[in-house]
Design an enzyme around this catalytic site. Structure first.
Site, PDB file in Angstrom:
ATOM      1  N   TYR A 262      -6.100  -6.319 -29.523  1.00  0.00           N
ATOM      2  CA  TYR A 262      -4.923  -6.084 -30.357  1.00  0.00           C
ATOM      3  C   TYR A 262      -4.052  -7.331 -30.477  1.00  0.00           C
ATOM      4  CZ  TYR A 262      -6.042  -1.138 -29.384  1.00  0.00           C
ATOM      5  OH  TYR A 262      -6.662   0.073 -29.240  1.00  0.00           O
TER       6      TYR A 262
ATOM      7  N   HIS B  53     -14.193  -1.043 -24.569  1.00  0.00           N
ATOM      8  CA  HIS B  53     -13.608  -0.878 -25.892  1.00  0.00           C
ATOM      9  C   HIS B  53     -14.664  -0.791 -26.993  1.00  0.00           C
ATOM     10  CE1 HIS B  53      -9.993  -2.248 -28.606  1.00  0.00           C
ATOM     11  NE2 HIS B  53     -10.512  -1.084 -28.975  1.00  0.00           N
TER      12      HIS B  53
END
Length: 423
Positions: free
Chosen positions: A64, A132
């Site tokens: 992110y 992830h």
């Protein structure tokens, strides 16, 4: 013994579902995918306001952009140090996804990524670490990364709980089943995104039973607006342009549903947020948590046996400003007021019984509006896009860091070394 002491290097830690708050602040919005310039967002103000409103968990990822660093900076302040001890809030982050088409699940990279997250978040430990977007790599790579995270957990205590995250529900289920079979130990958490929304509820219909059977303790539901799909203004366009994977026809259908909602004097965002938070709170109970619910009633963390009550389905909310945070928390409090014990919660929190009456009426209204919206969506209900998309190739070359200076990965810890929640 305090929860934080039990939850360090203990061989018999509390299950995550006894501690994790059912409302988590996500920081994917602290990124240029959702906003033109994340450094211009009031990220410190958002984090401080969230803590003041009772939020006790934050979800982030190295993928992110600057999110980990912005979150770490916000938490490393006198306001937080003086009012919120580290053991009173949870930090959840991820490993494995490096870029849009770059993934590295190798043990050296996992170790490097964990250490980097500790530094960026300015903390001595990470409460939950997910692999992830697991659908982009092979099952063998996921298994190796989970084994390495568990080794770090058992040998250093810098990781407390281990999980996976991703989009396709069937992949999350298959990997959870495989990891239990191969290691004898279930995952602590499996985070799904955009699969329990007003448009798509596959996480409930296809995921909960299988994940529970695979021994998964907690299943957080992230991206209740479908990565920004369920908005009147359309998908978010950040600094990197239009990244949303939804097809044009689905977007047009959402626009039609939004217009229908306008005709009924409501906004699709408001209906979508309340629908997802409220419905998942109930449908996700079996894989939910009994942590601090951010109800406005102060209380300290403890074991399930000490807390009592029922589990609540866990949700991850994302906001870009304090106004969005305040509105989401108003919705959350209203949902809590509408639960079976909501009258007492409303009174003890100072909101009063009038708020509970309004909440019960709004609950019925949102359910009816949701039926109407899903009727407009028609065949697009429960549609999911391909992840990864056609022709995906992992462009990440093998990491050439300094693996020689890092510990050699060990085998997966034995099942008996951990307390496994009952199926």
């Amino acid at each position: 013994m305090s929860p934080q002491t039990q939850n360090t290097l203990s061989q018999d830690p509390l299950p995550l579902s006894s501690l994790l708050p059912p409302l988590i602040l996500g920081t994917a919005t602290f990124n240029s995918q959702y906003n033109p310039d994340p450094y211009l967002l009031p990220t410190t103000g958002i984090v401080h306001r969230a803590l003041s409103l009772g939020v006790r968990a934050f979800d982030t990822s190295p993928y992110y952009g600057p999110a980990e660093e912005l979150l770490g900076k916000a938490l490393d302040t006198p306001f937080v140090h003086d009012n919120f001890p580290r053991y009173d809030y949870f930090l959840l982050t991820k490993v494995g996804r490096v870029g849009g088409s770059e993934f590295d699940y190798s043990a050296p990279w996992v170790r490097h990524s964990v250490q980097r997250s500790l530094e960026r978040l300015r903390t001595g430990y990470l409460d939950v670490v997910y692999c992830h977007d697991v659908e982009f790599v092979s099952p063998e790579e996921v298994l190796a990364a989970v084994v390495e995270l568990r080794r770090i957990r058992d040998e250093t205590g810098t990781v407390k709980y281990v999980g996976i995250s991703g989009y396709p529900v069937h992949v999350l289920c298959e990997l959870s089943e495989m990891i239990l079979e191969k290691t004898g130990e279930p995952l602590d958490a499996v985070q799904s995104y955009a699969n329990f929304t007003l448009q798509n509820t596959r996480l409930s219909s296809e995921g909960v039973a299988r994940l529970k059977a695979a021994g998964v303790d907690v299943v957080p539901n992230a991206s209740v607006l479908g990565m920004g799909l369920l908005r009147r203004v359309g998908v978010p366009i950040g600094g990197g342009g239009d990244f949303h994977p939804s097809p044009t026809a689905l977007r047009a259908s959402i626009k039609a549903a939004s217009d229908w909602c306008d005709e009924h004097n409501d906004r699709i965002e408001k209906v979508a947020i309340r629908f997802a938070l409220e419905t998942w709170m109930q449908e996700g109970q079996e894989v939910g948590s009994k942590g601090d619910s951010a109800s406005g009633i102060p209380w300290k963390r403890g074991a399930i046996e000490e807390i009592g009550g029922e589990k609540l389905g866990v949700s991850v909310m994302g906001v870009s400003n304090i106004e969005e945070l305040d509105e989401t928390m108003r919705v959350w409090h209203s949902i809590l007021d509408g639960l079976g014990n909501g009258e007492q919660t409303a009174i003890e929190s100072g909101r009063g019984t009038d708020d509970r009456t309004w909440s019960l009426n709004r609950q019925k209204e949102v359910q009816e509006l949701a039926k109407g919206i899903r009727k407009v969506l028609g065949s697009w209900v429960d549609y999911t896009w391909a992840s990864p998309g056609p022709g995906f190739v992992n462009t990440r070359p093998p990491w050439v860091g300094k693996p020689a200076s890092l510990p050699t990965p060990a085998a997966s810890p034995k099942h008996s070394a951990r307390k496994v929640p009952p199926l």
